[in-house]
Write an enzyme that holds these catalytic residues in place. Structure first.
Site, short mmCIF file in Angstrom:
data_model
loop_
_atom_site.label_atom_id
_atom_site.label_comp_id
_atom_site.label_asym_id
_atom_site.label_seq_id
_atom_site.Cartn_x
_atom_site.Cartn_y
_atom_site.Cartn_z
N ALA A 1 0.87 -1.23 -0.11
CA ALA A 1 0.02 -0.04 0.25
C ALA A 1 0.92 1.19 -0.03
O ALA A 1 1.94 1.45 0.51
CB ALA A 1 -0.76 0.10 1.30
N GLY B 1 0.05 9.12 1.64
CA GLY B 1 0.76 10.05 1.43
C GLY B 1 2.07 10.37 2.24
O GLY B 1 2.88 11.15 2.00
N MET B 2 2.33 9.62 3.30
CA MET B 2 3.33 9.51 4.32
C MET B 2 4.50 8.67 3.93
O MET B 2 5.53 8.67 3.98
CB MET B 2 2.86 9.39 5.61
CG MET B 2 3.02 10.79 6.13
SD MET B 2 2.28 10.74 7.96
CE MET B 2 3.40 9.76 8.65
N ALA B 3 3.84 7.22 3.47
CA ALA B 3 4.82 6.36 3.51
C ALA B 3 4.31 5.13 2.58
O ALA B 3 3.36 5.14 2.25
CB ALA B 3 4.99 5.66 4.93
N THR B 4 5.41 4.17 2.36
CA THR B 4 4.88 3.05 1.55
C THR B 4 5.14 1.80 2.31
O THR B 4 5.86 1.64 3.12
CB THR B 4 5.87 2.81 0.18
OG1 THR B 4 5.84 4.07 -0.72
CG2 THR B 4 5.36 1.42 -0.61
N ASP C 1 -7.84 6.88 15.08
CA ASP C 1 -8.02 6.82 13.42
C ASP C 1 -8.81 5.27 13.25
O ASP C 1 -8.46 4.60 12.42
CB ASP C 1 -6.84 6.89 12.37
CG ASP C 1 -7.11 7.11 11.32
OD1 ASP C 1 -8.38 7.58 10.73
OD2 ASP C 1 -6.32 6.75 10.31
#
Length: 177
Positions: A26, A29-32, A141
């Protein structure tokens, strides 16, 4: 596979420290998030690697470090484990690999779940949240995209990107009224 410099994107076959990248799971916006093999322990893991541009933002780096610390504090069967490593060549997290499907995917495929199954999954999530809350940590979240369910309907909370320790939250709480 070749060893990758800190600024480079990883691809299957590459090696990051003692982890072999197997696939991209996945991207946010911040990481893979990658599925990888821990070549020392011989087990599948997930690697969460922040994007290079994120590493230039001190706020995001701090958030990533906090996510790592919170993950490492939590040890509960209903919460994905975060592994510690002594030496890393760059900033990334090593997380337990969980075989299963996101609760969101199950809901999309099946629509309404049978009551017994819905209750069992909810109880599992509640146990994990109770464990977190007793340690002063709030997920912040919680959604079906952040719950992984295995073949036996055991579930694990994933993604503590915006989780907070209670005292930190109180310090930054701003009244909206």
């Amino acid at each position: 596979g070749e060893t990758v410099e800190p600024g480079q994107m990883l691809k299957p076959g590459d090696t990051l420290d003692h982890y072999r990248i197997d696939s991209v799971v996945a991207r946010s916006g911040m990481a893979t998030l990658y599925k990888a093999t821990d070549l020392e322990a011989g087990r599948a893991v997930a690697l969460k690697v922040p994007h290079p541009e994120m590493q230039a933002d001190p706020v995001l780096v701090e958030r990533f470090k906090r996510e790592h610390e919170i993950g490492y504090l939590l040890d509960h069967p209903g919460i994905v484990k975060t592994y510690e490593d002594a030496e890393r060549s760059r900033v990334y997290m090593v997380i337990e690999w969980v075989e299963g499907r996101l609760l969101r995917r199950i809901l999309n495929e099946q629509g309404r779940l049978p009551v017994e199954r819905a209750v069992a999954i909810t109880q599992g999530i509640s146990d994990a949240l109770d464990y977190m809350h007793k340690r002063g940590i709030v997920h912040r979240d919680l959604k079906p995209e952040n719950v992984m369910v295995d073949d036996e309907d055991r579930n694990k909370l994933i993604d503590f990107g915006i989780a907070m320790e209670e005292d930190a939250r109180r310090l930054t709480h701003v009244s909206m009224s």
